[in-house]
Design a protein around this motif. Sequence first.
Motif, mmCIF file in Angstrom:
data_model
loop_
_atom_site.group_PDB
_atom_site.id
_atom_site.type_symbol
_atom_site.label_atom_id
_atom_site.label_comp_id
_atom_site.label_asym_id
_atom_site.label_seq_id
_atom_site.Cartn_x
_atom_site.Cartn_y
_atom_site.Cartn_z
ATOM 1 N N ALA A 161 42.790 -41.034 -41.325
ATOM 2 C CA ALA A 161 43.392 -41.802 -40.239
ATOM 3 C C ALA A 161 42.511 -42.980 -39.844
ATOM 4 C CB ALA A 161 43.640 -40.895 -39.032
ATOM 5 N N LYS A 166 45.102 -45.549 -38.687
ATOM 6 C CA LYS A 166 46.288 -44.831 -38.241
ATOM 7 C C LYS A 166 46.027 -43.930 -37.027
ATOM 8 C CE LYS A 166 49.070 -42.963 -41.219
ATOM 9 N NZ LYS A 166 50.354 -43.695 -41.046
ATOM 10 N N MET A 167 44.837 -44.049 -36.421
ATOM 11 C CA MET A 167 44.522 -43.161 -35.308
ATOM 12 C C MET A 167 45.522 -43.310 -34.167
ATOM 13 S SD MET A 167 41.990 -41.253 -36.140
ATOM 14 C CE MET A 167 41.393 -40.583 -34.583
ATOM 15 N N ILE A 170 49.192 -41.750 -35.909
ATOM 16 C CA ILE A 170 49.301 -40.481 -36.621
ATOM 17 C C ILE A 170 49.642 -39.324 -35.683
ATOM 18 C CG2 ILE A 170 46.912 -39.632 -36.490
ATOM 19 C CD1 ILE A 170 47.198 -39.129 -39.582
ATOM 20 N N SER A 175 51.466 -34.169 -41.275
ATOM 21 C CA SER A 175 50.621 -34.442 -42.442
ATOM 22 C C SER A 175 50.254 -33.144 -43.166
ATOM 23 C CB SER A 175 49.331 -35.154 -42.013
ATOM 24 O OG SER A 175 49.608 -36.363 -41.334
#
Length: 347
Positions: A161, A166-167, A170, A175
């Motif tokens: 991430a 993508k923090m 996400i 996932s």
Amino acid sequence: MELTVRAVDVGSGNTKFVTHADGTDIRCASFPSIAYPSGNDSPSWPASERKKTVCIPIGQLFYEVGPDVSLAADTFRAKQLHDEYTETPEYMALLRGALSMMKVSHIDLLVVGLPVALLAVKKASLEKAMMGRHDIGGGKAVTVGKALAVAQPQGALVHYASEHQKMATIGNELSLIIDPGARTFDWLVARGMRLVQKQSYSFNRGISDVLRLLAAEITKEIGSPYRDYDAIDLALRTGKHPVIFQKPHDMKRLLPLAETVAEQAVSTMKEWIEAPHSLQNIILVGGGAFLFRKVVKAAFPKHRIHEVKEPMFANVRGFQLAGQNYARSAIGAPTRERVQVMQGDGR
């Protein structure tokens, strides 16, 4: 005040650890997970031939560990391929060897990893064992103020991430992180950074099984016992034939056998995943990623399989990032994901 955070991942194949951390600039190193016991703290070679190892005192013995330990160890190399490995003196020697090589005397927060299947039963005892004073030999010690044990693939999710920025997004995504290691095949389903416990697990079906299987086949072919697992591992990673009786030994015909181990592991994993069509990220990490790549792609033909740079260090880099976030929260800098990565949702 800046807290000192460090991460160590003692695997059955390699011990990985963080040597430097400045935000997302995280540098790592590793050495084989081999601890060579002796009755004193003298290295197994003359000082004039000093290699990269350290002697760690554990109980009444000393354990030599480090990048060059294979030159010190005898031909029998015991691997801690069982569920109690975190309670062995060898594990503690490897952990303290990593602490020694970090070149710090105090760690405010140490993050370590466990296979997914062992997290619930081993987390509390491992964290307790990690805290306090660690004798690293030579009159030196490292003290650890607090420890956190997390599922190994959770580290890889944090690293992925962060690496792909993508923090912030996400948290709404489902996932799957797949982590084939030396001993265990781990996988983790996470919603955001939270572990979905009933769909996550691990079992003993890793690279060591592949190496033993191929060694047995080579033994049949050459008519002589063959157990050079390091040579087989190198051949699988590089495509170069191992040299046996002074001749390159063609292993191409054995590759389908290696794939059967990966197929068995991935097939079992798929039985645990309730809604594969809902997975938005499938991330393959770990030292065995190279061998499982083809099988994972075949198992999820409609998904893109994500990988990270230096997959062997994915877990420990994520441990470091998660630990830094957690530590910042402890001194008043809030972070949205700080505790979620340490917990499961229980559903």
